[in-house]
Scaffold this active site. Structure first.
Site, PDB file in Angstrom:
ATOM      1  N   GLU B  60       2.808   0.585   1.044  1.00  0.00           N
ATOM      2  CA  GLU B  60       3.614   1.353   0.099  1.00  0.00           C
ATOM      3  C   GLU B  60       5.039   1.558   0.598  1.00  0.00           C
ATOM      4  OE1 GLU B  60       0.533   2.052   1.042  1.00  0.00           O
ATOM      5  OE2 GLU B  60      -0.546   1.680  -0.823  1.00  0.00           O
ATOM      6  N   HIS B 129      -7.197   9.999  -5.458  1.00  0.00           N
ATOM      7  CA  HIS B 129      -6.980   9.299  -6.724  1.00  0.00           C
ATOM      8  C   HIS B 129      -6.825  10.307  -7.860  1.00  0.00           C
ATOM      9  CE1 HIS B 129      -8.786   6.144  -4.258  1.00  0.00           C
ATOM     10  NE2 HIS B 129      -8.518   5.241  -5.159  1.00  0.00           N
TER      11      HIS B 129
HETATM   12  C1  LIG Z   1      -2.704   3.528   1.267  1.00  0.00           C
HETATM   13  C2  LIG Z   1      -3.548   2.950   0.189  1.00  0.00           C
HETATM   14  N1  LIG Z   1      -2.990   2.120  -0.699  1.00  0.00           N
HETATM   15  C3  LIG Z   1      -3.721   1.585  -1.693  1.00  0.00           C
HETATM   16  C4  LIG Z   1      -5.036   1.883  -1.816  1.00  0.00           C
HETATM   17  C5  LIG Z   1      -5.872   1.291  -2.949  1.00  0.00           C
HETATM   18  N2  LIG Z   1      -6.805   0.315  -2.366  1.00  0.00           N
HETATM   19  C6  LIG Z   1      -8.067   0.659  -2.073  1.00  0.00           C
HETATM   20  S1  LIG Z   1      -8.878  -0.552  -1.299  1.00  0.00           S
HETATM   21  C7  LIG Z   1      -7.559  -1.591  -1.367  1.00  0.00           C
HETATM   22  C8  LIG Z   1      -7.660  -2.953  -0.768  1.00  0.00           C
HETATM   23  C9  LIG Z   1      -8.120  -2.917   0.649  1.00  0.00           C
HETATM   24  O1  LIG Z   1      -8.225  -4.207   1.160  1.00  0.00           O
HETATM   25  P1  LIG Z   1      -8.766  -4.484   2.612  1.00  0.00           P
HETATM   26  O2  LIG Z   1      -8.013  -3.661   3.603  1.00  0.00           O
HETATM   27  O3  LIG Z   1      -8.773  -5.932   2.826  1.00  0.00           O
HETATM   28  O4  LIG Z   1     -10.251  -3.889   2.589  1.00  0.00           O
HETATM   29  P2  LIG Z   1     -11.494  -4.381   1.699  1.00  0.00           P
HETATM   30  O5  LIG Z   1     -11.509  -3.503   0.484  1.00  0.00           O
HETATM   31  O6  LIG Z   1     -11.298  -5.802   1.361  1.00  0.00           O
HETATM   32  O7  LIG Z   1     -12.684  -4.142   2.530  1.00  0.00           O
HETATM   33  C10 LIG Z   1      -6.488  -0.964  -2.004  1.00  0.00           C
HETATM   34  C11 LIG Z   1      -5.194  -1.590  -2.287  1.00  0.00           C
HETATM   35  C12 LIG Z   1      -5.594   2.777  -0.871  1.00  0.00           C
HETATM   36  N3  LIG Z   1      -6.889   3.151  -0.928  1.00  0.00           N
HETATM   37  N4  LIG Z   1      -4.833   3.279   0.116  1.00  0.00           N
END
Ligand SMILES: Cc1ncc(C[n+]2csc(CCOP(=O)(O)OP(=O)(O)O)c2C)c(N)n1
Ligand SMILES: [Mg+2]
Lengths: 375, 324
Positions: B60, B129
């Protein structure tokens, strides 16, 4: 001064059990015993079942958004098993439920969390982990701090922290890596590279070919393992923990795995990823290869599998009964955990949450007596 | 006129402005192929290409920091932060840079960008959220803070925000995203920043709110006796605030209830009550009242409706204020 190379590096990839269930016997030496594999495989079957039932609970409106762990169980179990239960500490994200269960977290607590209940995060004193972490990429700093405390107090303990491929884009990730390596703390950074961060594939997320190589910039050893192979995951994590415990500092492990389900129940992966890719990875499902391995050793059979599945069903039914049997929390709980001691103004908000809109002292002139009870 | 929901109205505004102004770029997590987790940017990448609708890395601070750079270099970035709870990492870039550049450089460098952020509770979502941080950014000089509650306003306000020369945070109440449709003109129009809307006129009491709680207030009005005449004001822009519309109304009614989801202490209700006290003191028949979230962390969803200002609490506040 002539030109010279001042830094050169390679990243190793370790696979011990391949997708057909064939073991590299020499690499497998001093890793998992057959009995341990059988035990961990049973765990895999049970927690896969829980994961599938959790999905159905969401679909039938009995639970909120849930992120399935499906396909990533070997990474969770292999690493969780390498850490010493009761001694080491886990700092998770949300796709390593099985590791937390190995370390004694009651499985219904994970469901409770996704059922919108903070009591799912109320980790008992005798379980060494933090709760599920929602803000991506933040918890690795906490892991570094915990490991730092162990180092200051000279305790022979380590931390394993989990996060995804996407999380390595956040600034906090890089700060954690830098703190951990400069302070030489006993922390293992365990990245579950499941190829996707919601709809963003690894190659859009980063230009580096491996995630593991990010460690090198911080002077930290980085290794890549087949994340669907419990032997490789276990070996890499155990070696990293051994070194950390002896004062050798942190390690970064990239577990190459795959998110077989949607990102969460709120997501529809068909919008952005090829079903062929999913099919190809389905063949690498850790359940398939570990079962094949155990069968080749004569330690597993269809009958045994049916028994374990029946056991899984019973265990999971019980977990769900426990989670759903927990009564709705009292509204006062919204207030009661804000501080050690509730400040007066917050106490008033709590005690009048349904009656007080005025927030005024009834002794003020003008307030009609029939409304005085609203305080 | 076609009827659109909030998601569709915002999507249309983005598409039309990208068509009209080639400096506009949309960027954020999952905004491209996936069309955003709420589908607000659906179809934009197919239409405008991957150069103008960009799936960024998951960062972000990176999203807002690079948007500042894009804006400095003459682009019109419209970054999305996936949920208000994830503004955290972007706070430094938003408050310490985006908000300050005009002042810092005495107008030499300005940051025309519009940060779109889904906001608020009531949708059974996980932690972080469901928050309502509008007061935090209203308290950060140099940022304009918007929160439309209807599809019509959302389209017109988003167009105004993208064309505004200063950084705007455009909060989109999730609870309203798909809750209803209304007629939205297909053509170009702006709803000016800084103008509140009188949703319904009345003489007895003024209710001021914004975002999803507009609909909780409307529900409360249905529950009040017919002879109670409520003037409902949808603030629409949180900062700069349309104090004229509020104070004119309160001079007429003499009573006011402010309703918001955010915590009570130092929430916008405190500011509004003060503005009224400063400008309408001699007209007041009762103390200004607040129906708000509590001074606690937003609870997980089992208790979220206990926290959010639902209509029974609003009804009670209106009754008490009238009885005073
Ligand atoms: C700081 C933040 N930004 C955005 C989100 C929304 N979000 C939740 S999971 C995710 C993707 C996470 O990807 P990764 O780190 O590869 O983990 P995975 O879900 O694939 O296990 C996002 C963008 C969040 N939870 N926290
Ligand atoms: Mg991932």
């Amino acid at each position: 001064m002539p030109k010279k190379t001042v830094y050169k590096a390679t990243i190793e990839h370790i696979q011990i059990l391949d997708e057909d269930g064939k073991l590299d016997a020499s690499l497998a030496k001093n890793t998992l015993t057959d009995e341990e594999v059988a035990f961990l495989f049973e765990q895999m079957v049970i927690w896969r079942h829980l994961d599938e039932v959790a999905f159905k609970l969401q679909r039938s409106g009995r639970m909120g958004t849930y992120p399935q762990n499906k396909g990533q169980e070997a990474a969770a179990l292999g690493s969780g098993f390498a850490a010493k239960k009761g001694t080491d500490f886990l700092v998770p994200c949300y796709r390593e439920n099985a590791a937390l269960f190995l370390h004694g977290l009651a499985p219904h607590m994970i469901l409770l969390h996704w059922m919108g209940d903070e009591r799912g995060n109320q980790i008992p004193d005798n379980v060494n982990c933090t709760p599920i972490s929602i803000p991506i990429g933040t918890q690795m700093l906490h892991a570094t701090g915990i490991a730092w405390a162990y180092k200051i107090r000279k305790e022979p303990r380590c931390v394993v922290t989990y996060f995804g491929d996407g999380a390595t884009s956040e600034g906090d990730f890089h700060e954690a890596m830098n703190f951990a390596s400069t302070l030489e703390v006993p922390c293992v950074f365990f990245c579950q590279n499941n190829q996707w961060a919601i709809s963003v594939p690894r190659e859009v997320q980063m230009a580096s070919e491996t995630v593991a190589q990010k460690a090198l910039a911080y002077g930290m050893p980085g290794v890549q393992v087949d994340g669907n192979d419990m032997f490789a995951v276990f070996k890499a994590t155990r070696d990293a923990l051994d070194r950390a415990r002896k004062g050798g500092g942190p390690t970064f492990i990239e577990a190459v795995t795959y998110r077989l389900a949607d990102h969460t129940t709120a997501d529809d992966a068909k919008r952005y990823r090829d079903v062929k890719e999913v099919e190809a990875w389905t063949k690498k499902d850790p359940i398939i290869r570990h079962r094949k391995f155990l069968e080749s050793k004569g330690l597993w059979s269809d009958k045994k599998h049916a028994e374990v599945e029946a056991k899984a069903k019973k265990i999971v039914d019980e977990i769900i009964k426990t989670a759903e049997g927990i009564e709705k929390p009292s509204p006062a709980d919204i207030f009661n955990f804000t501080f050690a001691e509730i400040p007066e103004q917050l106490r008033i908000q709590r005690d009048t949450m349904r009656t007080n809109s005025l927030g005024q002292d009834p002794s003020q002139t003008g307030l009609k007596p029939e409304h005085a009870h609203t305080r | 006129m076609p009827e659109l929901n909030l998601v569709q109205a915002i999507n249309q505004a983005l598409a039309q402005e990208m068509e009209r102004d080639e400096r506009v770029v949309v960027l954020g997590e999952d905004v491209g192929l996936n069309g955003g987790v709420f589908r607000v940017t659906e179809g934009l990448q197919a239409k405008f290409g991957r150069e103008r609708v960009v799936d960024t890395p998951l960062a972000e601070s990176g999203i807002i920091g690079t948007s500042i750079g894009l804006a400095m270099a003459g682009m019109r970035p419209v970054p999305e932060i996936q949920f208000e709870g994830f503004l955290g990492p972007a706070y430094d870039q938003l408050v310490n840079h985006a908000a300050r550049f005009r002042t810092r450089t005495r107008g030499a460098i300005t940051i025309p960008m519009t940060v779109r952020v889904p906001v608020g509770g009531g949708i059974h979502a996980p932690e972080l959220h469901s928050d309502s941080p509008e007061a935090i950014y209203s308290h950060s000089p140099g940022l304009k803070v918007l929160m439309p509650s209807t599809p019509y306003d959302a389209k017109g306000m988003l167009l105004a925000a993208i064309r505004d020369p200063d950084p705007c945070i455009f909060f989109e109440p999730k609870r309203v995203y798909r809750s209803f449709k209304e007629e939205v003109p297909e053509g170009d129009y702006e709803v000016p920043i800084g103008q509140a809307k009188v949703v319904s006129e009345g003489d007895d009491i003024t209710v001021v709110t914004w975002g999803a709680t507009v609909f909780q207030c409307l529900a409360a009005m249905d529950e009040l006796p017919d002879d109670v005449s409520v003037e409902l004001i949808d603030l629409r822009t949180i900062y700069p605030m349309d104090t004229d519309t509020i104070t004119e109304s309160v001079r007429k009614t003499g009573r006011c209830v402010v309703v918001h989801e955010a915590p009570r202490t130092a929430g916008m209700g405190a500011e509004i009550a003060t503005v009224i006290q400063e400008a309408c003191f001699l007209h007041l028949e009762a103390p200004v009242q607040r129906v708000t979230g509590f001074d606690t962390v937003m609870p997980y969803y089992k208790l979220e409706l206990e926290y959010l200002p639902e209509s029974p609490r609003i009804v009670q506040a209106v009754r008490e204020c009238l009885a005073y």
